[in-house]
Design a protein around this motif. Structure first.
Motif: not given
Length: 249
Positions: A14-17, A19-23
């Protein structure tokens, strides 16, 4: 519960996602699968912090219903993972196939048996989450299907009392109390697949030992010891901590 490797990986993903999505992703964990009070408090804090979305694996779908409604009324998107909750506010549900997971376990159990028809006692150690029920049902369904297929393939229906030819059974003539009577058994004329499945399910129902669900590794350990003392020859655990407790036992 962050002590379980599964949830550690969920958090990392979830943390990787994020970072990718800007959240920004904040992760919170209850003390156990039965602790819904902590989850309720985390959701209230999320509402106060005006988050954009809440991703939750609910420990109790019913008890959390009110606070989920409160979050939804504030415009917060609700993403439901792992254990499904029946709530109109849920925008998306994501999980693995619990039934298939139980089925794979059943196939592996049967692969280890030389005679699947004469299966021994089967001990079930389920976690308190609703996912356990689905996994256990998947386990039971595949056991029944695979054993039925084994019976039909090897022409073993007679071992289940299903005969294709008339049968004559005579009581032991050496037994003075038997009366030396003869019983005529008519052959089975229905669908053999259905008859075998019904008999296999009846047989399996007598083999399952299914104690109360457990909420942690220590309880799984104790439950497994009890199952072993009752003669369980196959053991099935439904998640990480039940498996660890079972292996220790």
């Amino acid at each position: 519960n962050k002590t379980l490797s599964f949830w550690t990986e969920v958090q990392e993903g979830s943390k990787e996602a994020g970072l990718e999505s800007g959240y920004t992703i904040d992760c919170y964990a209850a003390n156990s699968d039965s602790d819904y009070q902590s989850q309720e408090q985390f959701i209230k804090e999320a509402i106060n912090n005006k988050v954009d979305a809440i991703v939750i694996a609910p420990n109790d779908a019913e008890q959390l219903s009110e606070v989920i409604s409160q979050a939804s009324q504030q415009g917060i998107k609700i993403i439901n993972i792992n254990t499904k909750m029946s709530h109109s506010a849920v925008a998306s549900f994501i999980s693995s196939s619990d039934a298939d997971g139980g089925g794979i376990a059943a196939k592996n159990a049967l692969d280890a048996l030389s005679d699947p028809l004469n299966i021994g006692k089967i001990g079930l150690v389920g976690n308190v989450s609703a996912t356990a029920d689905t996994r256990i049902q998947g386990f039971k369904d595949v056991l029944a299907n695979q054993i039925s297929a084994y019976v039909l393939k090897n022409n073993l229906a007679a071992q289940l009392g299903i005969y294709t030819e008339p049968q004559q059974t005579t009581t032991d003539p050496d037994d003075p109390n038997a009366g030396n009577t003869t019983e005529h058994i008519e052959p089975f004329t229905g669908n053999p697949e259905d008859a075998v499945m019904e008999k296999v399910k009846e047989k399996l129902a007598l083999q399952f030992i299914d104690p109360e669900r457990v909420a942690n590794e220590d309880d799984a350990f104790e439950a497994t010891k009890a199952l072993l003392s009752q003669g369980a020859q196959i053991l099935f655990a439904t998640n990480t901590y039940t498996t660890i407790g079972m292996c220790k036992a």
